[in-house]
Structures are given as structure tokens and as C-alpha cells.
Design an enzyme around this catalytic site. Structure first.
Site, mmCIF file in Angstrom:
data_model
loop_
_atom_site.group_PDB
_atom_site.id
_atom_site.type_symbol
_atom_site.label_atom_id
_atom_site.label_comp_id
_atom_site.label_asym_id
_atom_site.label_seq_id
_atom_site.Cartn_x
_atom_site.Cartn_y
_atom_site.Cartn_z
ATOM 1 N N MET A 54 37.982 28.838 43.356
ATOM 2 C CA MET A 54 38.796 28.963 41.939
ATOM 3 C C MET A 54 39.989 29.623 42.370
ATOM 4 O O MET A 54 40.951 29.843 41.465
ATOM 5 C CB MET A 54 38.146 29.787 41.119
ATOM 6 C CG MET A 54 37.761 31.273 41.676
ATOM 7 S SD MET A 54 38.727 32.505 41.429
ATOM 8 C CE MET A 54 38.944 32.846 39.753
ATOM 9 N N TYR A 55 40.261 30.066 43.877
ATOM 10 C CA TYR A 55 41.493 30.717 44.185
ATOM 11 C C TYR A 55 42.611 29.721 44.226
ATOM 12 O O TYR A 55 42.630 28.783 44.962
ATOM 13 C CB TYR A 55 41.345 31.480 45.647
ATOM 14 C CG TYR A 55 40.657 32.641 45.728
ATOM 15 C CD1 TYR A 55 39.878 33.218 44.568
ATOM 16 C CD2 TYR A 55 40.182 32.885 47.023
ATOM 17 C CE1 TYR A 55 39.169 34.360 44.922
ATOM 18 C CE2 TYR A 55 39.086 34.008 47.222
ATOM 19 C CZ TYR A 55 38.942 34.744 46.251
ATOM 20 O OH TYR A 55 37.800 35.805 46.096
#
Length: 351
Positions: A54-55
Site C-alpha cells: 500500500m505504500y
């Protein structure tokens, strides 16, 4: 760079783990600049790199993959990533279910441009999914050779213990690591999380040693903070000085800066050295956004905190104390679900 064994995995990792949350659109959008940081860390002896799907919506994994491919040293790096948070639109694209983890790991492998992940971590608990299902699919991924080991991230002590017990009862592979937030301003994990990890022989890699920037030395009590740039832009509420908690953090950070000056280091160097002094901690994640930030952090690698320095820290921030809630991304359902905290009205009276 010193190395420690990651729990009982037999894998040796550097005491600095390069965190890549700031690589990509959320932090540094320049891929080449971010790749230079990764290569500089590797040249300094860092063999442990941590990212997450999710970064920057997967962009961080893409950057890490580019850097490892360009270095030609993939075999030398212990590569960690995570799964849990929503990825893209639609249902069943988050959480800890077999269905989602099976899809998510393949997507991470593609973005990272690698055949295997050394440490695959469950980014947060998911109380809608039986932990047996999560452990089962992770064990299958180990057997398939897609991951080498798996761990948890920011799990409460009770969830860590439950996962260990379920693994033992069901004959499943178990979490080998935990990744908690731990800093001079957030010492709550000292009470239960770190002792629990020690009890089960888990490796521990800690995140946010600079307390979301409060221990960077950039912010001072009484000075105006620009809420439109840097860390403050990502989470303005943590820096708004109209909130008493934030003023307290700045005042304590000032006292810690004085301590750092007394022992001959900077506040960030003190902050990064602190988690490494705890016997449960294997590695501390440092997450620079620029080459200059990485070089500044690297200068603090030789810093050793003696007992007198830690005694002074304990006086400023007592052991087990959180001056703020370090995890802004998750709260246990026992707190967020009102129905779990309140009986029906007609059942509340004592008689």
C-alpha cells in the site's frame, strides 16, 4: 553495520532496516533518487529492506524492485513487504483472507520483480477473518516457495499470543516476526508487545523511531509549524499546536534534544539508537526521503546509549508510556464498535 539473527528464522539482518514508505508519490516521487538511497544503504552494509503493497499504491514496491534489479544483488538482500490494506477499488481487495492474500502476494512479486519474498508481513489484524485461515495460506506460500517466512505488523500482544496458540494447536506455521511502532515518545509496546515477542522467539523490526518526524529536530515548541509540507502535510492533526497532546510532545522532544547534546549526538541519532538498546529488538526501520536524510541517519550508527543515558530517558518518558497513539491507521474493534462497549440500555442497571 552490525547484524542480528531475525528471531528463530536463522536469517541474519542488519540492525538498520531501510524503510521505503517515503519512496513514491507520498514522499519522494523521483524513482532514480530513491534508487540511489537504496544503493547507498546497501553499500553501507544494510541488507534488510522493508516495503508494503500500500505504500504509494504499490509504487514503493516498484522502486525497490528496480533498485534490486539494477544492483544485481538480490540474493544478498532480505526483502520484506506487507499485505492487508485496501488496494484499488472494489470489494475483497484488502484484509487477511486466503482469497486476498493469494492475489496480493502475486501482485507484490510482480511489482518487486522477484521470484520470492523473504519476509511477508500481515500489516494489521483483521478480526473478520479467522487467524487459522491467515496462517494457513501463509504457510502454503512458504511451501510454494513464494515467501521464506512471515510475520505480523502492529498487532496487539493478545493477537500475537492467539496466533501462536492457534498455530500450535492446528499444526500450522507461525508468525516469526512482529513490526511494532517504537520510539522515545511511544514506549507502550514495552509493556506487553515486546515481552510477548521475546516469549515466542520472534524477531522484532520497529517502525517510526522519529515519531512521525517529532524527533527529527525540525520542530520546536512555540515555533510555527507549516502544516502544508513534509510530515505535517501527511497528518496535520499530529502537529496542530492547538491540541495539548502535540504541545506536550514538542516540549518532551526539546528535553530529549538537550539530553542528546549532553551525550554528544543529535536528536535523530538518539532516537534511532534508543530502540536498538532493547533486548527484544532485532532491527530498527529508518525511512529517509532524501539522500541527505539517509546520510544523516547513517552517521548515528555508532551511537551507544549507556545505562546513565537510558536512565535519563526513563525520567523524561517513563517506560511503557505512550505520549500519543502511534498507529493512526488502525484501532481495535473493541474500541471502534460502540456495540462492543455498551450493553443494551435495559441491562445496565445493577438491580
Amino acid at each position: 553495520m552490525r547484524y542480528r539473527t531475525l528471531g528463530r528464522t536463522g536469517i541474519e539482518v542488519s540492525t538498520y532496516c531501510l524503510g521505503t514508505m517515503m519512496f513514491g508519490s507520498v514522499g519522494n516521487p523521483d524513482h532514480e533518487d530513491s534508487i540511489r538511497i537504496i544503493h547507498a544503504a546497501m553499500e553501507a552494509g544494510v541488507n534488510f529492506v522493508d516495503t508494503a503493497d500500500m505504500y504509494s499504491a504499490g509504487e514503493s514496491e516498484v522502486i525497490v524492485g528496480k533498485a534490486l534489479r539494477a544492483s544485481g544483488r538480490r540474493d544478498e538482500v532480505v526483502l520484506a513487504t506487507k499485505v492487508h490494506f485496501q488496494m484499488g477499488e472494489g470489494r475483497n481487495r484488502s484484509g487477511n483472507s486466503r482469497r486476498w492474500i493469494t492475489q496480493a502476494v502475486e501482485a507484490s512479486l510482480r511489482r518487486l520483480d522477484t521470484d520470492w519474498i523473504d519476509l511477508y508481513q500481515v500489516h494489521r489484524p483483521d478480526h473478520t477473518t479467522d487467524i487459522e485461515e491467515t496462517l494457513g495460506v501463509l504457510g502454503d506460500l512458504v511451501q510454494a516457495g513464494k515467501i521464506r517466512a512471515f510475520g505480523s505488523s502492529t498487532f496487539p500482544a493478545e493477537d500475537i499470543a492467539e496466533a501462536q496458540h492457534v498455530a500450535e494447536r492446528r499444526g500450522l506455521q507461525r508468525f516469526r516476526t512482529e513490526q511494532p511502532p517504537y520510539s522515545l515518545l511511544a514506549r507502550g509496546v514495552e509493556t506487553s508487545v515486546l515481552p510477548t515477542a521475546q516469549r515466542y522467539g520472534m524477531g522484532v523490526l520497529t517502525w517510526s523511531p522519529l515519531a512521525s518526524g517529532f524527533l527529527s529536530g525540525r520542530y520546536r515548541a512555540g515555533q510555527t509549524i507549516d502544516l502544508t509540507s513534509g510530515r505535517a502535510q501527511l497528518n496535520p492533526g499530529r502537529f496542530d499546536q492547538s491540541i495539548p497532546e502535540n504541545v506536550t510532545k514538542l516540549e518532551v522532544a526539546g528535553r530529549l534534544a538537550e539530553l542528546a547534546a549532553d551525550i554528544g549526538c543529535t536528536l535523530p541519532e538518539l532516537a534511532v539508537a534508543f530502540p536498538l538498546a532493547h533486548p527484544a529488538v532485532t532491527s530498527v526501520i529508518v525511512g529517509p526521503r532524501t539522500v541527505e536524510q539517509w546520510e544523516a541517519l547513517l552517521k548515528g550508527a555508532p551511537v551507544v546509549l549507556d545505562d546513565s543515558a537510558i536512565d535519563r530517558i526513563d525520567e523524561i518518558v517513563p517506560p511503557g508510556t505512550n505520549l500519543y497513539h502511534p498507529d493512526g491507521a488502525w484501532q481495535p474493534p473493541s474500541l471502534t464498535d460502540v456495540g462492543r462497549r455498551r450493553r443494551p440500555t435495559d441491562e445496565r442497571a445493577a438491580s
